[in-house]
Scaffold this active site. Sequence first.
Site, PDB file in Angstrom:
ATOM      1  N   HIS A  99      40.262  41.886  46.866  1.00  0.00           N
ATOM      2  CA  HIS A  99      40.017  42.669  45.656  1.00  0.00           C
ATOM      3  C   HIS A  99      40.684  42.061  44.429  1.00  0.00           C
ATOM      4  O   HIS A  99      40.314  42.394  43.302  1.00  0.00           O
ATOM      5  CB  HIS A  99      40.476  44.124  45.845  1.00  0.00           C
ATOM      6  CG  HIS A  99      41.950  44.332  45.829  1.00  0.00           C
ATOM      7  ND1 HIS A  99      42.710  44.425  46.973  1.00  0.00           N
ATOM      8  CD2 HIS A  99      42.833  44.476  44.802  1.00  0.00           C
ATOM      9  CE1 HIS A  99      43.970  44.633  46.650  1.00  0.00           C
ATOM     10  NE2 HIS A  99      44.083  44.658  45.332  1.00  0.00           N
ATOM     11  N   ASP A 151      39.841  42.712  53.304  1.00  0.00           N
ATOM     12  CA  ASP A 151      40.547  42.516  52.036  1.00  0.00           C
ATOM     13  C   ASP A 151      41.395  41.244  52.047  1.00  0.00           C
ATOM     14  O   ASP A 151      42.503  41.225  51.520  1.00  0.00           O
ATOM     15  CB  ASP A 151      41.425  43.722  51.693  1.00  0.00           C
ATOM     16  CG  ASP A 151      41.791  43.771  50.204  1.00  0.00           C
ATOM     17  OD1 ASP A 151      41.069  43.132  49.411  1.00  0.00           O
ATOM     18  OD2 ASP A 151      42.784  44.423  49.850  1.00  0.00           O
ATOM     19  N   SER A 197      49.619  43.150  44.654  1.00  0.00           N
ATOM     20  CA  SER A 197      48.544  42.889  45.607  1.00  0.00           C
ATOM     21  C   SER A 197      48.384  41.401  45.863  1.00  0.00           C
ATOM     22  O   SER A 197      48.266  40.604  44.935  1.00  0.00           O
ATOM     23  CB  SER A 197      47.226  43.455  45.082  1.00  0.00           C
ATOM     24  OG  SER A 197      47.253  44.858  45.057  1.00  0.00           O
TER      25      SER A 197
END
Length: 491
Positions: A130, A160, A234
């Site tokens: 993402h 992911d 992230s």
Amino acid sequence: MHRRLMLREVALTGILLCAGGTRWTWAAPDPGKVAEDIALLKRMSRGFSEVARQAIPAVVFVTVEKSIQVQTRPWAIPDPFRDFFDDPFFQRFFGQPNRPESMPPRQFRQQGQGSGFLITADGYILTNSHVVDGADKIRVKLHGGREVEARLVGKDPRSDIAVIKIEGNDYPFLPLGDSDAIEVGEWVIAIGNPFGLSESITVGIVSAKGRSGIGLADYEDFIQTDAAINPGNSGGPLLNIEGRVIGINSAIYSASGGNLGIGFAVPINMAVAIYRQILQTGTVIRGYLGVTIQDMTSDLAKSFGLEKTEGILIAEVATNSPADQAGLQSGDVILELDGKKVESVSSFRNTIALTSPGTTVTLKIRRDGKELTRKVTIGKLPDEEVQTAAPAAPDSVAARLGIAVEPLTPQWKERLGLREERGVVVSRVAPESPAAAFGIREGDVVLSVNRQSVTSPKEFMEALERSKKTGRVLLLVKSRTMTRYLVIPVE
């Protein structure tokens, strides 16, 4: 009858004198013990500092740029009345206001950021899918401040995980640990770039393992930690106290967007399995058993005559699937997979998905009170949606055209209303690129390159590269309204 004791006096000698003649004594802290405890804390602090010192040079700051299209409304109705004229009740009786509907959407540049970390000396980087999703351009800021271009090697949105690469050699990289070996309560260290604050570290513990049902990815087996993770973290590493990567920080549970002490990381064992497939085959192929399964509850256990709650329950077996061919049935309880106890649906599903098709596994099941053994040859998960090799290398023909493509999966066909077409779908078009100038848009399907049919991003890229000799490329493109040939210069 309880007697209330009243404190009468505190003697400097360390004796408490209380009513009724009761005496309590306490011992002052032992200076030697205090010094020992402080020394232990200092050693622990130095340990965290040493892990950070060795790991930070391999952690990178990832920034991306992507183009987005926004439909403009150029008709000149003052703002106070715009909602009124757009109201469905008004339009039902008076029709749409007179405005030019054919105005093309406006394109804007959008920026995003995240973290990543080097896992090889020649520039391979792991991050979250993402973080780089939809990116036209990816840049990596290294330790020391140097910025370099990166290309997307491949990504797997279902777990992911994404792999990007920068050119060069002799980069510092992080050693990988074993996420299966970690225990709840172990110390962990998160490193990343929260809110753009580069090279930030936080410390916490493993709060839980095997978290699923979060809704962040199709395949979930998250490590939960209370080490502070915030937007921008992230893709960064979650390290054990030995400085080895045991997870990729992926998301937080928060109503406000800030850290609440509940963060989730993708286990590194899962990430490495995806990484290796992307590098070796350019795609991600998952194993397939062909069963619908559910966690065993105490009520279900009683209904199936089980003495204790264990294993997982098969609710349905797909016809002609590997499970069907191996003789598995609805109502079977799977107890073991290759000699290991099956404890949850999520862990079992992830293990099967990461098993290569063609591999034979042994299942221990319970059926009608009897334990049976069944050997099953794992198949290939059908209709797998994988996105790999998206933005091409900066000097490639695809980069010159300003185009990126993805496999034309059943999901894309359903979204675009297609049936029998085969090709690749255009996932991104760079603004002011040759592809954009010739009218190619996101969602168009490229059927052939130089009159050669293409059915995968790899075939598309290879066919484009052969156009370097001629200086132009012939594309057969199907849009929502027409199918046409386009001749585009690539010089």
